[in-house]
Design an enzyme around this catalytic site. Structure first.
Site, mmCIF file in Angstrom:
data_model
loop_
_atom_site.group_PDB
_atom_site.id
_atom_site.type_symbol
_atom_site.label_atom_id
_atom_site.label_comp_id
_atom_site.label_asym_id
_atom_site.label_seq_id
_atom_site.Cartn_x
_atom_site.Cartn_y
_atom_site.Cartn_z
ATOM 1 N N GLN A 1 -19.443 -6.976 -5.498
ATOM 2 C CA GLN A 1 -20.150 -7.583 -4.375
ATOM 3 C C GLN A 1 -21.483 -6.869 -4.146
ATOM 4 O OE1 GLN A 1 -19.151 -10.404 -2.873
ATOM 5 N NE2 GLN A 1 -20.983 -10.420 -1.604
ATOM 6 N N LYS B 1 -13.353 -14.702 -0.763
ATOM 7 C CA LYS B 1 -13.171 -14.934 -2.199
ATOM 8 C C LYS B 1 -11.710 -14.683 -2.590
ATOM 9 C CE LYS B 1 -18.023 -13.977 -3.169
ATOM 10 N NZ LYS B 1 -19.075 -13.059 -3.659
ATOM 11 N N ASP C 1 -19.823 -13.737 -12.073
ATOM 12 C CA ASP C 1 -20.967 -13.974 -11.186
ATOM 13 C C ASP C 1 -22.172 -14.507 -11.962
ATOM 14 O OD1 ASP C 1 -20.906 -13.629 -8.397
ATOM 15 O OD2 ASP C 1 -20.585 -11.470 -8.610
HETATM 16 N N1 GUN Z 1 -24.134 -11.081 -2.666
HETATM 17 C C1 GUN Z 1 -24.668 -12.234 -2.206
HETATM 18 N N2 GUN Z 1 -24.279 -13.276 -2.968
HETATM 19 C C2 GUN Z 1 -23.483 -12.773 -3.927
HETATM 20 C C3 GUN Z 1 -22.766 -13.369 -5.005
HETATM 21 O O1 GUN Z 1 -22.794 -14.581 -5.265
HETATM 22 N N3 GUN Z 1 -22.030 -12.505 -5.756
HETATM 23 C C4 GUN Z 1 -21.999 -11.179 -5.513
HETATM 24 N N4 GUN Z 1 -21.283 -10.422 -6.331
HETATM 25 N N5 GUN Z 1 -22.663 -10.592 -4.536
HETATM 26 C C5 GUN Z 1 -23.390 -11.397 -3.748
#
Ligand code: GUN
Length: 296
Positions: free
Chosen positions: A97, A53, A120
């Protein structure tokens, strides 16, 4: 039949390019979008996701800051950090995350994020807006799946979309996206899960079958209607001693045999995965644009 492979990498690159242009326009207005990534503990997969990311941010011209916390950080300490990021005008998007360590209440953390920085799209405020069809931050993986379909010229309206998996991150928001009375949506939707009876039969009724349950090679060819579109959201690590890393990534779909039945299919890796990251860029740019519009 051999299915067309939907190239998520190429579509994600196109979306990143569009985001980059928007970042340039924001920079011309004096603002550089900034994403704060919060990583708790050292789960290997989470570290890789956060790294990907942040790399995407760099490509697009978004500033990213990493706030890494130890696995035993207390919940109040994490909430304090969120509060600090909420109040930092230079930060436009906050990404925590997931998953978080067991001693931390994930819902509490998500609810602590300022909805206007919730890139998110996990905050109940944004989920609620999504459900009633209002503009909002849409969670990145489901939004990415919709873009994959749209940009591959796959019509969703009137189609039966069957989703395997009811998670808050993928299954539920995705169902709510494709059911909307909006472009790229208007589908008839079925959500299947661990308690679903006659799963194979329901999956065989899908025009578009989307698997998001996290089990390697779960979707077999006898679950797929000939000519259906198959979208594989699963990213599963399986042991692979012959590879450098010792593991390889596979999806939820038994790719080879299913690609002989489907008309189009996403690979893993290189399908939905890059789209999640691309949509995070889109959401971060949107958060920065909205902050600027509120201020001017
Ligand atoms: N864990 C698995 N997928 C995601 C996501 O799209 N965003 C975040 N923050 N954590 C995740």
């Amino acid at each position: 039949m051999t299915a067309k492979i939907i190239d998520g990498k190429a579509i994600a690159a196109q979306i990143r390019e569009e985001a980059k242009n928007e970042v340039e326009a924001l920079k011309d207005r004096g603002v550089t979008p900034c994403l704060a990534a919060v990583l708790v503990g050292d789960v290997a997969a989470s570290k890789v996701y956060v790294k990907n990311k942040r790399q995407a941010c760099e490509k697009v011209g978004i500033t990213s800051v990493l706030r890494a916390l130890a696995a035993d950080v207390s919940e109040p300490e994490l909430l304090k950090l969120i509060d600090e990021l909420n109040n930092d005008p230079a930060v436009h998007g906050i990404l925590v995350q997931l998953p978080l360590p067991k001693h931390i209440d994930e819902t509490k953390v998500i609810e602590a994020i300022d909805p206007s920085k919730d890139v998110d799209g996990f905050h109940p405020f944004n989920v609620g807006r999504l459900v009633i069809g209002l503009d909002t931050f849409r969670s990145c993986t489901p939004a990415g799946v919709q873009q994959l379909l749209l940009r591959s010229g796959i019509e969703v309206a009137g189609k039966h979309v069957v989703i395997i998996g009811r998670s808050n991150i993928v299954g539920k928001p995705l169902a709510n996206i494709v059911v909307q009375k909006q472009k790229g949506a208007n589908a008839t939707v079925t959500i299947c899960h661990s308690r679903t009876k006659n799963l194979n039969e329901i999956c065989r009724q899908a025009d578009i079958l989307i698997s998001a349950l996290g089990q390697p090679a779960f979707v077999k060819p006898d679950m797929v209607k000939p000519g259906a579109v198959v979208i594989d959201v699963g990213i599963n690590r399986i042991d692979c001693p012959s590879s450098d890393k010792g593991y390889k990534l596979v999806g939820d779909v038994d790719f080879e045999p299913v690609s002989k039945v489907a008309s189009a299919i996403t690979p893993v890796p290189g399908g939905v995965g890059p789209m999640t990251v691309a949509m995070l860029m889109v959401n971060t740019v949107k958060a920065a644009r909205m902050a600027l519009d509120r201020a001017s």
